[in-house]
Design a protein around this motif. Sequence first.
Motif, PDB file in Angstrom:
ATOM      1  N   PRO A 243       0.803  -1.227   0.000  1.00 43.43           N
ATOM      2  CA  PRO A 243       0.000   0.000   0.000  1.00 43.43           C
ATOM      3  C   PRO A 243       0.837   1.279   0.000  1.00 43.43           C
ATOM      4  N   GLN A 244       2.106   1.173   0.426  1.00 47.30           N
ATOM      5  CA  GLN A 244       2.983   2.347   0.468  1.00 47.30           C
ATOM      6  C   GLN A 244       4.302   1.990  -0.235  1.00 47.30           C
ATOM      7  N   PRO A 245       4.298   1.891  -1.575  1.00 49.09           N
ATOM      8  CA  PRO A 245       5.453   1.353  -2.285  1.00 49.09           C
ATOM      9  C   PRO A 245       6.666   2.272  -2.352  1.00 49.09           C
ATOM     10  N   MET A 246       6.502   3.552  -2.044  1.00 48.84           N
ATOM     11  CA  MET A 246       7.626   4.483  -2.079  1.00 48.84           C
ATOM     12  C   MET A 246       7.661   5.295  -0.792  1.00 48.84           C
ATOM     13  N   ASN A 247       8.801   5.897  -0.524  1.00 48.55           N
ATOM     14  CA  ASN A 247       8.954   6.811   0.611  1.00 48.55           C
ATOM     15  C   ASN A 247       9.873   7.934   0.159  1.00 48.55           C
ATOM     16  N   LEU A 248       9.310   9.112  -0.010  1.00 51.97           N
ATOM     17  CA  LEU A 248      10.073  10.254  -0.514  1.00 51.97           C
ATOM     18  C   LEU A 248      10.463  11.238   0.582  1.00 51.97           C
ATOM     19  N   SER A 249      10.263  10.853   1.838  1.00 44.67           N
ATOM     20  CA  SER A 249      10.498  11.807   2.925  1.00 44.67           C
ATOM     21  C   SER A 249      11.942  12.286   2.971  1.00 44.67           C
ATOM     22  N   ASP A 250      12.890  11.397   2.665  1.00 44.16           N
ATOM     23  CA  ASP A 250      14.301  11.783   2.680  1.00 44.16           C
ATOM     24  C   ASP A 250      14.927  11.692   1.295  1.00 44.16           C
ATOM     25  N   ALA A 251      14.115  11.751   0.250  1.00 43.01           N
ATOM     26  CA  ALA A 251      14.619  11.595  -1.112  1.00 43.01           C
ATOM     27  C   ALA A 251      15.501  12.773  -1.513  1.00 43.01           C
ATOM     28  N   SER A 252      16.519  12.477  -2.300  1.00 40.98           N
ATOM     29  CA  SER A 252      17.387  13.522  -2.836  1.00 40.98           C
ATOM     30  C   SER A 252      16.671  14.246  -3.972  1.00 40.98           C
ATOM     31  N   THR A 253      17.255  15.344  -4.406  1.00 43.52           N
ATOM     32  CA  THR A 253      16.662  16.095  -5.519  1.00 43.52           C
ATOM     33  C   THR A 253      16.556  15.234  -6.764  1.00 43.52           C
ATOM     34  N   SER A 254      17.607  14.478  -7.077  1.00 39.60           N
ATOM     35  CA  SER A 254      17.573  13.636  -8.278  1.00 39.60           C
ATOM     36  C   SER A 254      16.528  12.530  -8.148  1.00 39.60           C
ATOM     37  N   GLU A 255      16.356  11.983  -6.950  1.00 30.45           N
ATOM     38  CA  GLU A 255      15.330  10.959  -6.742  1.00 30.45           C
ATOM     39  C   GLU A 255      13.923  11.533  -6.913  1.00 30.45           C
ATOM     40  N   LEU A 256      13.741  12.768  -6.478  1.00 30.38           N
ATOM     41  CA  LEU A 256      12.440  13.416  -6.650  1.00 30.38           C
ATOM     42  C   LEU A 256      12.170  13.696  -8.121  1.00 30.38           C
ATOM     43  N   VAL A 257      13.184  14.108  -8.854  1.00 30.69           N
ATOM     44  CA  VAL A 257      13.006  14.325 -10.292  1.00 30.69           C
ATOM     45  C   VAL A 257      12.629  13.013 -10.973  1.00 30.69           C
ATOM     46  N   ASP A 258      13.288  11.918 -10.587  1.00 31.15           N
ATOM     47  CA  ASP A 258      12.942  10.606 -11.139  1.00 31.15           C
ATOM     48  C   ASP A 258      11.480  10.253 -10.844  1.00 31.15           C
ATOM     49  N   ALA A 259      11.001  10.627  -9.655  1.00 30.69           N
ATOM     50  CA  ALA A 259       9.629  10.290  -9.257  1.00 30.69           C
ATOM     51  C   ALA A 259       8.593  11.049 -10.081  1.00 30.69           C
ATOM     52  N   LEU A 260       9.009  12.105 -10.762  1.00 33.22           N
ATOM     53  CA  LEU A 260       8.082  12.838 -11.628  1.00 33.22           C
ATOM     54  C   LEU A 260       7.643  12.006 -12.828  1.00 33.22           C
ATOM     55  N   THR A 261       8.324  10.882 -13.068  1.00 30.80           N
ATOM     56  CA  THR A 261       7.947  10.003 -14.168  1.00 30.80           C
ATOM     57  C   THR A 261       7.257   8.729 -13.677  1.00 30.80           C
ATOM     58  N   SER A 262       6.875   8.685 -12.415  1.00 29.49           N
ATOM     59  CA  SER A 262       6.162   7.519 -11.876  1.00 29.49           C
ATOM     60  C   SER A 262       4.904   7.247 -12.689  1.00 29.49           C
ATOM     61  N   ASP A 263       4.482   5.987 -12.724  1.00 26.77           N
ATOM     62  CA  ASP A 263       3.246   5.668 -13.443  1.00 26.77           C
ATOM     63  C   ASP A 263       2.004   5.905 -12.586  1.00 26.77           C
ATOM     64  N   ASN A 264       2.165   6.504 -11.419  1.00 27.90           N
ATOM     65  CA  ASN A 264       1.054   6.836 -10.531  1.00 27.90           C
ATOM     66  C   ASN A 264       1.121   8.338 -10.229  1.00 27.90           C
ATOM     67  N   MET A 265       0.062   9.079 -10.590  1.00 28.17           N
ATOM     68  CA  MET A 265       0.084  10.528 -10.413  1.00 28.17           C
ATOM     69  C   MET A 265       0.215  10.921  -8.948  1.00 28.17           C
ATOM     70  N   PHE A 266      -0.195  10.054  -8.035  1.00 29.06           N
ATOM     71  CA  PHE A 266      -0.015  10.338  -6.613  1.00 29.06           C
ATOM     72  C   PHE A 266       1.446  10.679  -6.312  1.00 29.06           C
ATOM     73  N   TRP A 267       2.363   9.859  -6.833  1.00 24.36           N
ATOM     74  CA  TRP A 267       3.780  10.072  -6.546  1.00 24.36           C
ATOM     75  C   TRP A 267       4.357  11.227  -7.358  1.00 24.36           C
ATOM     76  N   ARG A 268       3.880  11.406  -8.579  1.00 26.67           N
ATOM     77  CA  ARG A 268       4.348  12.557  -9.366  1.00 26.67           C
ATOM     78  C   ARG A 268       3.974  13.853  -8.665  1.00 26.67           C
ATOM     79  N   GLN A 269       2.736  13.912  -8.172  1.00 26.97           N
ATOM     80  CA  GLN A 269       2.263  15.117  -7.488  1.00 26.97           C
ATOM     81  C   GLN A 269       3.041  15.347  -6.185  1.00 26.97           C
ATOM     82  N   THR A 270       3.286  14.266  -5.456  1.00 29.24           N
ATOM     83  CA  THR A 270       4.031  14.381  -4.197  1.00 29.24           C
ATOM     84  C   THR A 270       5.453  14.867  -4.462  1.00 29.24           C
ATOM     85  N   ALA A 271       6.108  14.295  -5.478  1.00 34.10           N
ATOM     86  CA  ALA A 271       7.473  14.709  -5.809  1.00 34.10           C
ATOM     87  C   ALA A 271       7.508  16.172  -6.245  1.00 34.10           C
TER      88      ALA A 271
END
Length: 393
Positions: A243-271
């Motif tokens: 139910p919680q496949p990712m954790n962006l709380s301590d993600a680096s800038t590059s990891e957040l940029v990568d998350a902008l291409t997630s196949d789930n808009m929930f994570w794109r919006q969060t990033a």
Amino acid sequence: GVDNWVWGQVGYTGFSGTVNGESYNFTSAVFRFKPDGSDLEVVASLPGNQAGLGFNEEGLAFASVATDQQPSNYVAIPQRHYENVNGWSAPTLGPISDTNRIMPITDRLRQGDNIGGYTAASGHEIYTAREYPEKYWNRTGFVSEPTGHLVGTWHIERDGANYTARHPRNIATSSDSWFSPIYQKVGPDGMLWFIDWYNYVILHNTGMNLEHGQGNAYVNPLRDAMRSRLYRITYGEADAVDPQPMNLSDASTSELVDALTSDNMFWRQTAQQLLISRADPEEVAPDLIDLIEAESVDDLGLDPGAIHALWTLEGLGAVGGENQVQAAVLAAREALSHPSPAVRLNALRVLPNTAPTRTEILDRDVLSDDDPRVRMWALLVLAEAPESEEAGT
């Protein structure tokens, strides 16, 4: 919203107050405000009460009206474009839904009006992940009807610059008289989650000679104000889905940029939100520009990474804002010719209403774009840009 504003709704109780020194008084509307409280905008007027708002992967808004037989509406042209013309006022939006009927599996319904139809429509969530079958992707909405004990499925299809919504079935329904779904969201796991208000009594105004209390709701001892239920509707190997496949709380800038291409808009919006709150515009701009220029168009004609990269640059002030980065401005202008119409549409929304933007729209002949939605937004941007003879022609 993808536009970095907080969106909301209010019914006929309305809102009357002051935001950043400006007075507002409105009812039955979709509105948005900046997170810092510096601005508020009424986006659209809808009839009666409303309790459903959602976005597709292009960042376009859809809403449901609870009380006026309008389970699905498309929020097309922001109200300000009407108000900018002397003597004009914005129309009240009408439905895109082809029917108001509900399809319950029990006759134990208690409805005070619109009998057999949506009368307490709530939630309007578009499926914006990829865990469900492809027919759901960015083209299916879910609207609850607690008096019918169901969550309806709506197939949303483009119709020029507009949309239509067909209602062939439900995704969840019950014969349990207490089953009262009221709100649904696509979760971090790509599954649809919804709240069951778990209440035997949904009726508010009865039209009958019964005792009415706070908010004009009729008094009934069967109302339950203590309990509710939370469901998720899984597909495939549900036990293998975290139910919680990712954790962006301590993600680096590059990891957040990568998350902008997630196949789930929930994570794109969060990033996107985390990048805007954490990142340095000069530092992150090159990676965001790379996402825009990669032109990674999927089978739906979308390039979600580019859409969120554009709005992240806008939220950082890198496109026409206080932290403007010239390379970001140029990338947003180039995006007017992107192969994905969804990216072209959002580039129009991101770019500032300036003379250079006006020139780019005309030089790139965006007014002749193949996609009617892009042409519509190009006209709206030109309407707010500085006037010129060429634009007038």
